[in-house]
Design a protein around this motif. Structure first.
Motif, PDB file in Angstrom:
ATOM      1  N   LYS A   1      30.996  47.019  38.142  1.00 50.72           N
ATOM      2  CA  LYS A   1      31.873  46.919  36.975  1.00 50.72           C
ATOM      3  C   LYS A   1      32.024  48.290  36.341  1.00 50.72           C
ATOM      4  O   LYS A   1      31.034  48.904  35.941  1.00 50.72           O
ATOM      5  CB  LYS A   1      31.293  45.922  35.971  1.00 50.72           C
ATOM      6  CG  LYS A   1      32.124  45.686  34.723  1.00 50.72           C
ATOM      7  CD  LYS A   1      31.478  44.612  33.857  1.00 50.72           C
ATOM      8  CE  LYS A   1      32.311  44.293  32.630  1.00 50.72           C
ATOM      9  NZ  LYS A   1      31.701  43.196  31.821  1.00 50.72           N
ATOM     10  N   ARG A   2      33.263  48.784  36.232  1.00 49.66           N
ATOM     11  CA  ARG A   2      33.535  50.089  35.617  1.00 49.66           C
ATOM     12  C   ARG A   2      33.690  49.914  34.107  1.00 49.66           C
ATOM     13  O   ARG A   2      34.764  49.592  33.601  1.00 49.66           O
ATOM     14  CB  ARG A   2      34.802  50.693  36.215  1.00 49.66           C
ATOM     15  CG  ARG A   2      34.652  51.321  37.595  1.00 49.66           C
ATOM     16  CD  ARG A   2      33.934  52.659  37.565  1.00 49.66           C
ATOM     17  NE  ARG A   2      34.598  53.647  36.731  1.00 49.66           N
ATOM     18  CZ  ARG A   2      35.541  54.480  37.159  1.00 49.66           C
ATOM     19  NH1 ARG A   2      35.955  54.447  38.412  1.00 49.66           N
ATOM     20  NH2 ARG A   2      36.072  55.366  36.327  1.00 49.66           N
ATOM     21  N   THR A   3      32.619  50.157  33.374  1.00 50.59           N
ATOM     22  CA  THR A   3      32.655  49.936  31.925  1.00 50.59           C
ATOM     23  C   THR A   3      33.421  51.019  31.177  1.00 50.59           C
ATOM     24  O   THR A   3      33.734  50.857  29.995  1.00 50.59           O
ATOM     25  CB  THR A   3      31.229  49.846  31.357  1.00 50.59           C
ATOM     26  OG1 THR A   3      30.526  51.070  31.655  1.00 50.59           O
ATOM     27  CG2 THR A   3      30.471  48.684  31.965  1.00 50.59           C
TER      28      THR A   3
ATOM     29  N   ALA B   1      37.448  46.940  31.727  1.00 47.23           N
ATOM     30  CA  ALA B   1      36.196  46.951  32.495  1.00 47.23           C
ATOM     31  C   ALA B   1      36.320  46.159  33.798  1.00 47.23           C
ATOM     32  O   ALA B   1      35.676  45.133  33.983  1.00 47.23           O
ATOM     33  CB  ALA B   1      35.052  46.396  31.636  1.00 47.23           C
TER      34      ALA B   1
ATOM     35  N   GLU C   1      36.051  44.671  37.586  1.00 44.51           N
ATOM     36  CA  GLU C   1      34.944  44.424  38.506  1.00 44.51           C
ATOM     37  C   GLU C   1      35.459  44.383  39.941  1.00 44.51           C
ATOM     38  O   GLU C   1      36.622  44.084  40.185  1.00 44.51           O
ATOM     39  CB  GLU C   1      34.254  43.097  38.187  1.00 44.51           C
ATOM     40  CG  GLU C   1      33.495  43.066  36.889  1.00 44.51           C
ATOM     41  CD  GLU C   1      32.696  41.773  36.712  1.00 44.51           C
ATOM     42  OE1 GLU C   1      32.403  41.109  37.728  1.00 44.51           O
ATOM     43  OE2 GLU C   1      32.373  41.442  35.559  1.00 44.51           O
TER      44      GLU C   1
ATOM     45  N   LEU D   1      24.853  42.368  39.221  1.00 46.79           N
ATOM     46  CA  LEU D   1      25.974  43.051  38.573  1.00 46.79           C
ATOM     47  C   LEU D   1      25.541  44.476  38.266  1.00 46.79           C
ATOM     48  O   LEU D   1      24.515  44.695  37.622  1.00 46.79           O
ATOM     49  CB  LEU D   1      26.371  42.344  37.277  1.00 46.79           C
ATOM     50  CG  LEU D   1      27.477  43.041  36.461  1.00 46.79           C
ATOM     51  CD1 LEU D   1      28.774  43.080  37.253  1.00 46.79           C
ATOM     52  CD2 LEU D   1      27.668  42.351  35.122  1.00 46.79           C
TER      53      LEU D   1
ATOM     54  N   GLU E   1      26.771  47.635  36.354  1.00 46.88           N
ATOM     55  CA  GLU E   1      27.710  48.244  35.407  1.00 46.88           C
ATOM     56  C   GLU E   1      27.559  49.753  35.486  1.00 46.88           C
ATOM     57  O   GLU E   1      26.448  50.283  35.510  1.00 46.88           O
ATOM     58  CB  GLU E   1      27.423  47.748  33.990  1.00 46.88           C
ATOM     59  CG  GLU E   1      27.655  46.254  33.822  1.00 46.88           C
ATOM     60  CD  GLU E   1      27.425  45.785  32.395  1.00 46.88           C
ATOM     61  OE1 GLU E   1      26.826  46.558  31.609  1.00 46.88           O
ATOM     62  OE2 GLU E   1      27.827  44.661  32.068  1.00 46.88           O
TER      63      GLU E   1
ATOM     64  N   ASP F   1      29.439  53.632  34.155  1.00 43.16           N
ATOM     65  CA  ASP F   1      30.389  54.232  33.212  1.00 43.16           C
ATOM     66  C   ASP F   1      31.102  55.459  33.791  1.00 43.16           C
ATOM     67  O   ASP F   1      31.525  56.354  33.062  1.00 43.16           O
ATOM     68  CB  ASP F   1      29.685  54.578  31.899  1.00 43.16           C
ATOM     69  CG  ASP F   1      28.607  55.644  32.043  1.00 43.16           C
ATOM     70  OD1 ASP F   1      28.357  56.105  33.184  1.00 43.16           O
ATOM     71  OD2 ASP F   1      28.003  56.020  31.021  1.00 43.16           O
TER      72      ASP F   1
END
Length: 282
Positions: free
Chosen positions: A45-47, A52, A54, A97, A99, A101
């Motif tokens: 997941k690109r926060t 965001a 996935e 998951l 995450e 950034d």
């Protein structure tokens, strides 16, 4: 056909790590790994992006194999996923998951050891669903020039790799390991990525290896290896690590992988062929 099964696994509690991107040079990339329910798979997941987004860690979502394996879409991607995926594969973690950034997974020390230790510290949790392990029933292979990658039937996951080099300090290296959790943790996970000093300038001109250093890669000079090695054959062990990471993008299987000079592109091609062979199970 499936030949065995185990319980699916995730982690007991979330973990966070901040580090440098090998290729981007970004020094403040943070990933957080969180437990997921059974049958969720491995997801990134690109926060840092709007909404965001996935993406599932599967071979069909590979968008690049240039010097690393990258997952993504036409709009965004996450690169250098292979060392983290190798740790997940080696520890048999099925649902997670991740995450992140930024657009690249931190390189840590150049191996899978940091990720492996963090995941072990988080604790491995068995789940109430089974995970089938499939069999390689007949040989499949991929070839490009003088690079080869073959998958043969076998009772367990075994990887045989021949690294070919005319470098005086490296030479030809051969490695063969039956990949179980103990072997992965002790014999494969600590092996670091490597680079030849003669290639660094050209790579950096392409926007690659901008975060490389002696802290996260084995540097091979003109006549010698600059770093102290963790294993005499660390180079070939890391190539095996990369295969374990790239093959985490298909369902678990048992068979004998034989590689000569292969890299991420060929790993991707073989993963597709293995998937196609047992498509009726997936």
């Amino acid at each position: 056909m499936h030949i065995d099964s185990k319980r699916q696994q995730t982690i007991k509690q979330e973990i966070t790590y901040t580090g440098t991107g090998l290729h981007t040079g970004n020094q403040q990339i943070t990933i957080t790994c969180k437990p997921l329910t059974a049958n969720s798979g491995i997801r990134f997941k690109r926060t840092d992006l709007p909404s965001a987004p996935e993406i599932e860690a599967v071979v069909d979502n590979i968008v690049s194999t240039k010097r690393s394996t990258s997952l993504g879409t036409d709009q965004w991607q996450i690169s250098t996923v292979e060392h983290l995926l190798a740790a997940l594969n080696g520890l048999k973690i099925d649902n997670l998951l991740i995450e992140i950034d930024a657009g690249e997974v931190p390189i840590t020390d150049g191996s899978s050891l940091v990720f492996t230790e963090l995941l072990q510290k988080a604790g491995i949790k068995q789940q109430n669903k089974k995970c089938e392990i499939h069999a390689i029933e007949e040989a499949v292979w991929a070839r490009e020039g003088d690079t080869y990658l073959v998958a043969l039937p076998g009772p367990e996951l075994k990887i045989t790799y021949t690294f070919v080099s005319d470098h005086p300090a490296v030479g030809n290296q051969f490695g063969e390991f039956t990949i179980d959790e103990k072997t992965f943790i002790n014999q494969i996970a600590p092996s670091r990525t490597f680079g030849f000093a003669s290639e660094i300038e050209a790579l950096q001109e392409e926007g690659l290896a901008l975060g490389g250093s002696l802290d996260n890669a084995v540097l091979i000079g003109e006549e010698e290896i600059v770093n102290e090695l963790r294993f005499e054959d660390e180079i070939v062990r890391h190539k095996i690590l990369d295969i374990i990471g790239d093959l985490a993008l298909i369902k678990p299987f048992r068979g004998h992988i034989i590689a000569v000079r292969s890299g991420h592109a060929l790993n991707r091609r073989l993963a597709h062929k293995i998937k196609q062979q047992v498509m009726h199970c997936w």
